[in-house]
Structures are given as C-alpha cells and as structure tokens.
Scaffold this motif. Structure first.
Motif, PDB file in Angstrom:
ATOM      1  N   MET A  58       0.836  -1.484   0.228  1.00 25.73           N
ATOM      2  CA  MET A  58      -0.429  -0.009  -0.093  1.00 25.73           C
ATOM      3  C   MET A  58       1.080   1.197   0.213  1.00 25.73           C
ATOM      4  O   MET A  58       0.311   2.896   0.156  1.00 25.73           O
ATOM      5  CB  MET A  58      -0.922  -0.272   1.254  1.00 25.73           C
ATOM      6  CG  MET A  58      -2.359  -0.952   0.119  1.00 25.73           C
ATOM      7  SD  MET A  58      -3.463  -1.665   2.693  1.00 25.73           S
ATOM      8  CE  MET A  58      -4.177  -0.028   2.514  1.00 25.73           C
ATOM      9  N   ASN A 176      -9.783   7.478   1.254  1.00 31.28           N
ATOM     10  CA  ASN A 176      -8.986   8.279   0.290  1.00 31.28           C
ATOM     11  C   ASN A 176      -9.115   8.077  -1.298  1.00 31.28           C
ATOM     12  O   ASN A 176      -8.893   7.496  -1.228  1.00 31.28           O
ATOM     13  CB  ASN A 176      -7.678   8.814   0.420  1.00 31.28           C
ATOM     14  CG  ASN A 176      -7.099   9.603  -0.464  1.00 31.28           C
ATOM     15  OD1 ASN A 176      -6.482   9.510  -1.427  1.00 31.28           O
ATOM     16  ND2 ASN A 176      -7.309  10.638  -0.451  1.00 31.28           N
ATOM     17  N   THR A 182      -5.867   8.159  -6.842  1.00 34.17           N
ATOM     18  CA  THR A 182      -5.409   7.674  -8.121  1.00 34.17           C
ATOM     19  C   THR A 182      -4.445   8.382  -9.361  1.00 34.17           C
ATOM     20  O   THR A 182      -3.635   8.340  -8.379  1.00 34.17           O
ATOM     21  CB  THR A 182      -6.677   8.961  -8.905  1.00 34.17           C
ATOM     22  OG1 THR A 182      -6.363  10.167  -8.892  1.00 34.17           O
ATOM     23  CG2 THR A 182      -8.699   8.294  -8.437  1.00 34.17           C
ATOM     24  N   THR A 187     -11.777  10.833  -7.475  1.00 35.37           N
ATOM     25  CA  THR A 187     -12.870  10.338  -7.726  1.00 35.37           C
ATOM     26  C   THR A 187     -13.773  11.329  -6.920  1.00 35.37           C
ATOM     27  O   THR A 187     -14.306  12.804  -7.475  1.00 35.37           O
ATOM     28  CB  THR A 187     -13.330   8.747  -8.156  1.00 35.37           C
ATOM     29  OG1 THR A 187     -13.051   8.438  -6.561  1.00 35.37           O
ATOM     30  CG2 THR A 187     -12.346   8.137  -9.320  1.00 35.37           C
ATOM     31  N   ALA A 254     -15.091   4.401  -5.085  1.00 36.64           N
ATOM     32  CA  ALA A 254     -15.882   2.509  -4.986  1.00 36.64           C
ATOM     33  C   ALA A 254     -14.660   1.405  -5.585  1.00 36.64           C
ATOM     34  O   ALA A 254     -13.362   2.637  -6.003  1.00 36.64           O
ATOM     35  CB  ALA A 254     -16.888   2.499  -5.667  1.00 36.64           C
ATOM     36  N   ASP A 255     -14.305   0.666  -5.224  1.00 36.87           N
ATOM     37  CA  ASP A 255     -13.073  -0.669  -5.964  1.00 36.87           C
ATOM     38  C   ASP A 255     -14.217  -1.690  -6.552  1.00 36.87           C
ATOM     39  O   ASP A 255     -12.814  -1.743  -7.425  1.00 36.87           O
ATOM     40  CB  ASP A 255     -12.321  -1.376  -4.269  1.00 36.87           C
ATOM     41  CG  ASP A 255     -11.768  -0.052  -3.640  1.00 36.87           C
ATOM     42  OD1 ASP A 255     -11.905  -0.003  -2.388  1.00 36.87           O
ATOM     43  OD2 ASP A 255     -10.353  -0.640  -3.591  1.00 36.87           O
ATOM     44  N   PHE A 332     -12.416  -4.063   3.174  1.00 36.19           N
ATOM     45  CA  PHE A 332     -13.333  -3.529   2.288  1.00 36.19           C
ATOM     46  C   PHE A 332     -15.125  -4.722   2.729  1.00 36.19           C
ATOM     47  O   PHE A 332     -14.758  -4.686   3.474  1.00 36.19           O
ATOM     48  CB  PHE A 332     -13.498  -3.784   0.955  1.00 36.19           C
ATOM     49  CG  PHE A 332     -12.171  -3.058   0.379  1.00 36.19           C
ATOM     50  CD1 PHE A 332     -12.308  -2.186  -0.184  1.00 36.19           C
ATOM     51  CD2 PHE A 332     -11.255  -4.386   0.419  1.00 36.19           C
ATOM     52  CE1 PHE A 332     -10.590  -1.425  -0.431  1.00 36.19           C
ATOM     53  CE2 PHE A 332      -9.606  -3.756  -0.554  1.00 36.19           C
ATOM     54  CZ  PHE A 332      -9.876  -2.063  -1.152  1.00 36.19           C
TER      55      PHE A 332
END
Ligand code: MRU
Length: 368
Positions: A58, A176, A182, A187, A254-255, A332
């Motif tokens: 990460m 975040n 991104t 987003t 969103a993932d 998630f």
C-alpha cells in the motif's frame, strides 16, 4: 495543471498534480503513501516485482491508482526483459501479469488494467512486422495512455458530480478517493475539487478510516495541500455530525461496482450509507467506468480482501490490543445499491435501478 477558485472571497489555487505515480526512464516512481502525511518520500520501482510489492504494501493504493500501477508494472517488466523473441516476451509478460494480479483482490481496476495490457499485447503481436522492441514500445505507450485517461476521467467525473454538491455546507467522505488514489485529481475528491472550483463553499468532513487511516492521513493531507477546508472525524462520529445537521451530502469512491449497483469500498462505507439514509442525506459514489464490473452480478460475489491482523492490533509499531485476542480485518465492505443516491462516472450520472442504467450506459458506449 492548476485551477483557480474562490472561497469566502479568497482566491486559491488547486495544485492538482500530486505526483501519486509517474513513469520515468529509471522505473516507476511512487509517492510513498505509508509515510504521509509526516514525510513526502518517493519509492522507485525498478522491476515489475517491485511494483507488485508497492501495491501489496500500500505504498500506492486506491482502485484507479493500483490499476495504472499494474499496467506500468507490466510495461516495466517488458522493458527490462531479456527475451529474444516475440513468443518469449509474450510468455514472460503473461507470467508478470499473474504476479501483479495476485497483489490485491477487491479493486477490479487492477484486473481491468492487466486485461487491457494483455489485449494490447495480443494486438501488437498480431502485426506482421512485430518485434520485441515494437511490443515493448507499444506496452509502455499503452500504460502511459491509461495514466492520461485516468486523469481525464476524474476531471469528467468532477464536472458531472459538482452539480450534485450542495452550494454550501459539509460533505462527508470516507477513506481516500482523491488524487492519491488515482493518477491525479481524484474521484470523490475530484467531485469536491470541481464543486469548489465552481464556487461551492464546501467544508469536507474526512472519516479517519481505521485501521489504515487513509482519511486522517491522506485525505486530510491532500485537501490541505489544495487549501480546501477539512475536518477529520473518528469513524464513530459520523452519526452525531449528521444528526447535528453538519453533513449535507456524502461522496465516496469505489473499488468495484457490481452489475446491480452494489458498491464495494473501504470498510466502514456501508455504515456511513445506512446513516445517510436514516438522516435523509444523499449518498453519492464517484468511480470511473473501469471500477464497474458487469460480470459480477451482485455485491455478494465481490471478493473482499482480508488484511494482516497487525494493522488492527498495532499502530506506529505500538501494540494496542491484548496479546492473542481475536482480530478481523476485512479491508472493504459492500453497500447495497438501495442506499446509493447516484453513481457518478466519466460517462455521466447513473440513477437506480442500476441494473438497467449501468447496462444502458455500457450499450451506449459500445455503440459510440
Ligand atoms: O485499501 P485502499 O486504500 O486501496 O482502499 C481505497 C478505497 O477504498 C477507495 O475509497 C477506493 O479505492 C476508491 S479510490 C478512487
């Protein structure tokens, strides 16, 4: 790239190009998100395996960013490969793609990006005059194109989403979903940036987002970087702030979004959505089309990453919980579509029933 905006009579400049990741001649350069906000350090990934490590640990995170990072990882692997033939290079690229795909399971952008690189490889190979060099060059160009497209998609989402933001007041976000998640602009935070640029007087409430603290560390850092008023809330404070009338809208990233509109996003998002409904506050999801997974029917089928217990038991190297206690760490959760007021994409704003609006929007794009 910098946008000017006015807030409370003061002129600010949005320094939108936070260098989340960047292709360089030496490798892929990442802003190390594990060190933010206290240190701004960069990590140079010199091989595709380095890129896989950077995603797993990460150093780079956020669905669109890890997608483009993986594409750059494939390009980097192809660039540094010693393969002598097109077949040999293609085999190696497929093996590299498998390593990159095994890093994080939930964000569909990762698999979308790897799939797009694989399709590009097939197209490059099928050319009569294909060479090892032409494939390398083509894959590097494709990864760079995806980087540019991601920024353009964020800007377009910003344009569509800004109109949904209140003209004044508090907007809550979780995790975040900004420039750091991104290739730039963001987003959910892109929507906020665009609204602010148009003169909306917004105050962002950033959930801290336990256990990795993306909200407290990253969203707060990123918004302060641009001078957007921000307050950090512990994750258990949203209900009381909503009840106090401080939150006029929620916007999150969103993932993965399933074909029925169920949304997988950072753990805690589901609770925020339920609270928003109870308080009659609109709950918006901003995500590029690469986050939409029409092959997954509902949120129940979305794989949820379980991360190491140490992220919960420890903070900053210090143990917080009793030795040996049971720990769960799902990274998630899934917010059922019924809680989602609208999905903001670079193609436009979608409303329920999402099973239909998502399908229609996809069909329009295929036709165009
Ligand atoms: O575990 P992370 O930090 O990669 O999770 C990120 C999120 O859940 C973001 O909200 C999501 O990827 C949207 S990013 C534009």
């Amino acid at each position: 790239m910098a946008d000017q905006y006015l807030s409370n009579g003061k002129r600010f400049t949005l320094k939108v190009m936070i260098p989340t990741l960047e292709w360089t001649d030496e490798g892929v350069r990442f802003l190390d998100q594990t060190r933010l906000p206290l240190e701004e350090k960069y990590v140079l990934a010199r091989s595709y395996r380095d890129v896989a490590d950077v995603i797993s640990t990460m150093v780079v995170r956020g669905a669109p960013a890890i997608g483009v990072a993986a594409a750059m990882g494939v390009a980097l692997g192809a660039k540094s490969s010693s393969a002598k033939t097109v077949d040999e290079l293609s085999r190696e690229v497929r093996e590299m793609s498998e390593v990159l795909a095994a890093t994080r399971p939930t964000a569909v952008n990762l698999f979308w990006a790897i799939q797009r690189m694989s399709a590009k490889l097939d197209a490059l190979r099928s050319k009569k005059d294909a060479t090892v060099d032409s494939i390398r060059t083509g894959l590097i160009a494709e990864a760079q194109r995806m980087y540019e497209e991601d920024i353009a998609a964020c800007k377009a989402m910003g344009d569509f989403g800004a109109e949904l933001m209140p003209s004044k007041g508090g907007v809550l976000t979780h995790c975040n979903a900004g420039a750091l998640a991104t290739c730039g602009y963001g987003t959910a935070l892109g929507v906020i940036r665009s609204a602010v640029a148009r003169g909306h007087e917004l105050h962002v409430y950033a959930d801290e987002t336990r256990p990795f603290l993306q909200g407290a560390r990253l969203t707060a850092w990123e918004l302060m970087h641009d001078g957007i008023p921000t307050t950090v809330l512990c994750d258990n404070m949203a209900a009381s702030r909503m009840r106090a009338g401080k939150i006029k809208a929620v916007v999150v990233g969103a993932d993965r979004i399933a074909a029925n509109g169920d949304v997988a996003n950072k753990i805690g998002t589901y609770g925020v959505a339920v609270l928003a409904k109870e308080h009659e506050i609109p709950f918006y999801v901003a995500a590029p089309w690469s986050t939409i997974d029409l092959n997954t029917a509902t949120g129940d089928a979305i794989p949820i990453e379980e991360r190491a217990a140490v992220e919960v038991t420890h903070h900053g190297g210090k143990q917080l919980t009793p030795h040996g206690v049971g720990i769960e760490n799902p990274a998630f959760d899934v917010t059922p579509a019924k809680y989602v007021t609208a999905i903001i994409t670079e193609r436009g704003v979608l409303r329920a029933p999402y099973a239909e609006s998502l399908k229609q929007m996809e069909a329009l794009a295929v036709e165009a």
